[in-house]
Design an enzyme around this catalytic site. Structure first.
Site, PDB file in Angstrom:
ATOM      1  CB  SER A   7     -13.704  78.946  25.823  1.00 52.01           C
ATOM      2  OG  SER A   7     -12.513  78.261  25.584  1.00 52.01           O
ATOM      3  CD  GLU A  52     -15.024  72.336  28.219  1.00 50.27           C
ATOM      4  OE1 GLU A  52     -15.559  72.508  29.333  1.00 50.27           O
ATOM      5  OE2 GLU A  52     -14.375  73.210  27.650  1.00 50.27           O
ATOM      6  CD  GLU A  70     -10.631  66.181  46.948  1.00 53.12           C
ATOM      7  OE1 GLU A  70     -11.651  66.595  46.370  1.00 53.12           O
ATOM      8  OE2 GLU A  70      -9.771  65.489  46.386  1.00 53.12           O
ATOM      9  CG  ASP A 123     -11.803  74.438  25.168  1.00 49.80           C
ATOM     10  OD1 ASP A 123     -11.245  74.996  24.203  1.00 49.80           O
ATOM     11  OD2 ASP A 123     -12.332  75.070  26.093  1.00 49.80           O
ATOM     12  CB  SER A 173     -16.824  75.220  26.870  1.00 42.94           C
ATOM     13  OG  SER A 173     -15.559  75.688  26.516  1.00 42.94           O
ATOM     14  CG  ASP A 193     -11.482  63.804  41.767  1.00 48.20           C
ATOM     15  OD1 ASP A 193     -12.254  63.984  42.729  1.00 48.20           O
ATOM     16  OD2 ASP A 193     -10.413  64.424  41.628  1.00 48.20           O
ATOM     17  CG  PHE A 199     -16.208  64.997  41.097  1.00 50.97           C
ATOM     18  CD1 PHE A 199     -16.666  64.144  42.093  1.00 50.97           C
ATOM     19  CD2 PHE A 199     -16.964  65.132  39.944  1.00 50.97           C
ATOM     20  CE1 PHE A 199     -17.838  63.417  41.928  1.00 50.97           C
ATOM     21  CE2 PHE A 199     -18.137  64.417  39.773  1.00 50.97           C
ATOM     22  CZ  PHE A 199     -18.580  63.554  40.762  1.00 50.97           C
ATOM     23  CD  GLU A 200      -9.927  68.196  42.276  1.00 49.68           C
ATOM     24  OE1 GLU A 200      -9.520  69.072  43.082  1.00 49.68           O
ATOM     25  OE2 GLU A 200      -9.573  67.008  42.334  1.00 49.68           O
TER      26      GLU A 200
END
Ligand SMILES: *[C@@H]1O[C@H](CO)[C@@H](O)[C@H](O)[C@H]1NC(C)=O
Length: 341
Positions: A115, A330, A239, A65, A178, A304, A288-289
Site C-alpha cells: 500500500s 479510503e 476508551e 484498499d 494509503s 464511532d 475513533f480507535e
C-alpha cells in the site's frame, strides 16, 4: 394495468427466492435479441456521450484498499443474488460511471506491491520502492539517510498549494500507508510514532508519520483511526483503560495540532463528532480507535461514526472554501485477506 405488471414482477422474484438455488435461466437471456438490443443501447450511449470540458473545482478520490476486479465482481454477484436474481446481470453504481480506466501502480523493486509504494504511485505520480512513502525510488526502505532530497509531492499537497481545502478520511489509522502517502515522506511505512523509529533514524533526523501528519502539509479534515500514535506513553486511552499512547517524546500531537490552528476541533467519539458545527469549524481531527477502526459489521454506532458519516462531515467543512477542495477517502476494511497489503 401498471399495478398488475408490478405485481407480476414481484411474483417472479418471490418464486426465485423460494427456489433456493439459481438454476433457473432467466427467460430473456435465452433470446439472442435481448443481447443485440443491449449491445445497441451500449453503443448508442457511448456515441452520444459529450466530453466534459469544464474545469473541476473539487476532487474526491475514493480508494477501496484490496478491492481488485475479482472483489468487485463478487460484490456485483452478491448484490444481484440478494435481490433474488442469478447475480452476474446486476449493475453496481460504479459500473454506470461514464469513464473507467485501469492504471498500473506497481513497485519498482519487487513484484508483490504494498500500500505504501502503490499509494506513492497514485497520489504522488511516481513509482517507488516497496514499503516507502512519498519518496522516489532513489530512497531505500528503512534507510533514513536515503530519504532526504528524494521527497515527492502528493496531490493533496498540490491541491493545498492551489488554494483549496484538503482532507483525508479512512477506516484505517490515518497514519496507515494509503492515507500517509498524502502527507508523509518516510523510508519505512511502519514508523507510525517515534516508538517505532530506530535510534539511527532519530539521530539521522527522520520523523515518524504521526509527527509528519501534524507538521507537514496543513490538512483541514483528518478522520479515521490512529489515536495511539498521537499521545505520550503516559497517557491512557479515553476508551480502553488498558491502552496507552505510544509516543516516547512526551509530546501530545493533538494539542500541537490544535494550538497552531484557528477554529480547530478534536473529537474521539460519536457524540462529540455529531456535535461539531461545520459552520464554525475549519479544522477537524477525529480519531475513533487507537489503531484501525472496526469492520462495519462490528462497529459500535454509539461510539464511532460510519465511513459515510465521516465523508459527509468532511465535505460539509471542506466545501466552505470557495476555491474548492480535495478529499481522499479510503475504506481499508473491504477484504480481510487482501487488506494485509
Ligand atoms: C481555502 O483554502 C486556502 C488554502 O488552504 C486557504 O488559504 C483559504 O483561507 C481557504 N478559504 C476559505 C474560505 O476557507
Amino acid at each position: 394495468m401498471a399495478t398488475q405488471q408490478t405485481l407480476l414482477i414481484i411474483g417472479i422474484f418471490v418464486l426465485a427466492g423460494f427456489d433456493g438455488c439459481f438454476s433457473v435461466i432467466p427467460e430473456e437471456e435465452q433470446n439472442p435479441n435481448f443481447w443485440y438490443v443491449k449491445g445497441k443501447e451500449a453503443l448508442h450511449t457511448s456515441l452520444s456521450m459529450k466530453p466534459n470540458l469544464h474545469r473541476a473545482k473539487n476532487l474526491i478520490l475514493f480508494l477501496g484498499d484490496g478491492m481488485g476486479i475479482s472483489t468487485v465482481t463478487a460484490a456485483r454477484i452478491m448484490k444481484g443474488q440478494m435481490e433474488g436474481k442469478t447475480g452476474e446481470e446486476s449493475v453496481l453504481a460504479m459500473d454506470t460511471f461514464p469513464h473507467l480506466a485501469l492504471s498500473k501502480t506497481y513497485n519498482v523493486d519487487q513484484q508483490m506491491p504494498d500500500s505504501a509504494a502503490t499509494a506513492t504511485a497514485y497520489l504522488c505520480g511516481v513509482k517507488a520502492n516497496y514499503g516507502t512513502l512519498g519518496l522516489s525510488a532513489t530512497a531505500r526502505r528503512k534507510d533514513c539517510s536515503s530519504a532526504k532530497g528524494n521527497e515527492v509531492k502528493s496531490i493533496l499537497h498540490q491541491a493545498k498549494m492551489a488554494g483549496k481545502s484538503v482532507g483525508i478520511v479512512s477506516t484505517a489509522r490515518v497514519q496507515h500507508a494509503s492515507p500517509a502517502a498524502s502527507y508523509s515522506h518516510t523510508p519505512e511505512r511502519d514508523w507510525y510514532s517515534d516508538k517505532e523509529l530506530p535510534s539511527e533514524a532519530i539521530t539521522g533526523g527522520c520523523k515518524d508519520i504521526a509527527y509528519q501528519l501534524v507538521h507537514n502539509t496543513d490538512i483541514n479534515v483528518i478522520l479515521g483511526g490512529g489515536r495511539q500514535y498521537m499521545f505520550p506513553k503516559e497517557t491512557v486511552d479515553p476508551e480502553y483503560s488498558t491502552v496507552t499512547g505510544s509516543r516516547q517524546d512526551k509530546t501530545n500531537l493533538v494539542d500541537v495540532w490544535l494550538r497552531s490552528r484557528n477554529n480547530a476541533k478534536y473529537v474521539w467519539n460519536k457524540k462529540d463528532f455529531d456535535a461539531i458545527n461545520e459552520d464554525n469549524t475549519d479544522y477537524l481531527m477525529g480519531l475513533f480507535e487507537p489503531k484501525d477502526t472496526r469492520y462495519e459489521l462490528e462497529r459500535d454506532p454509539s461510539m464511532d461514526p460510519s465511513l459515510t458519516e465521516m465523508v459527509e462531515k468532511a465535505i460539509k467543512i471542506l466545501r466552505k472554501n470557495s476555491t474548492g477542495f480535495y478529499l481522499f477517502v479510503e475504506d481499508k476494511l473491504i477484504s480481510c485477506l487482501v487488506s494485509i497489503a
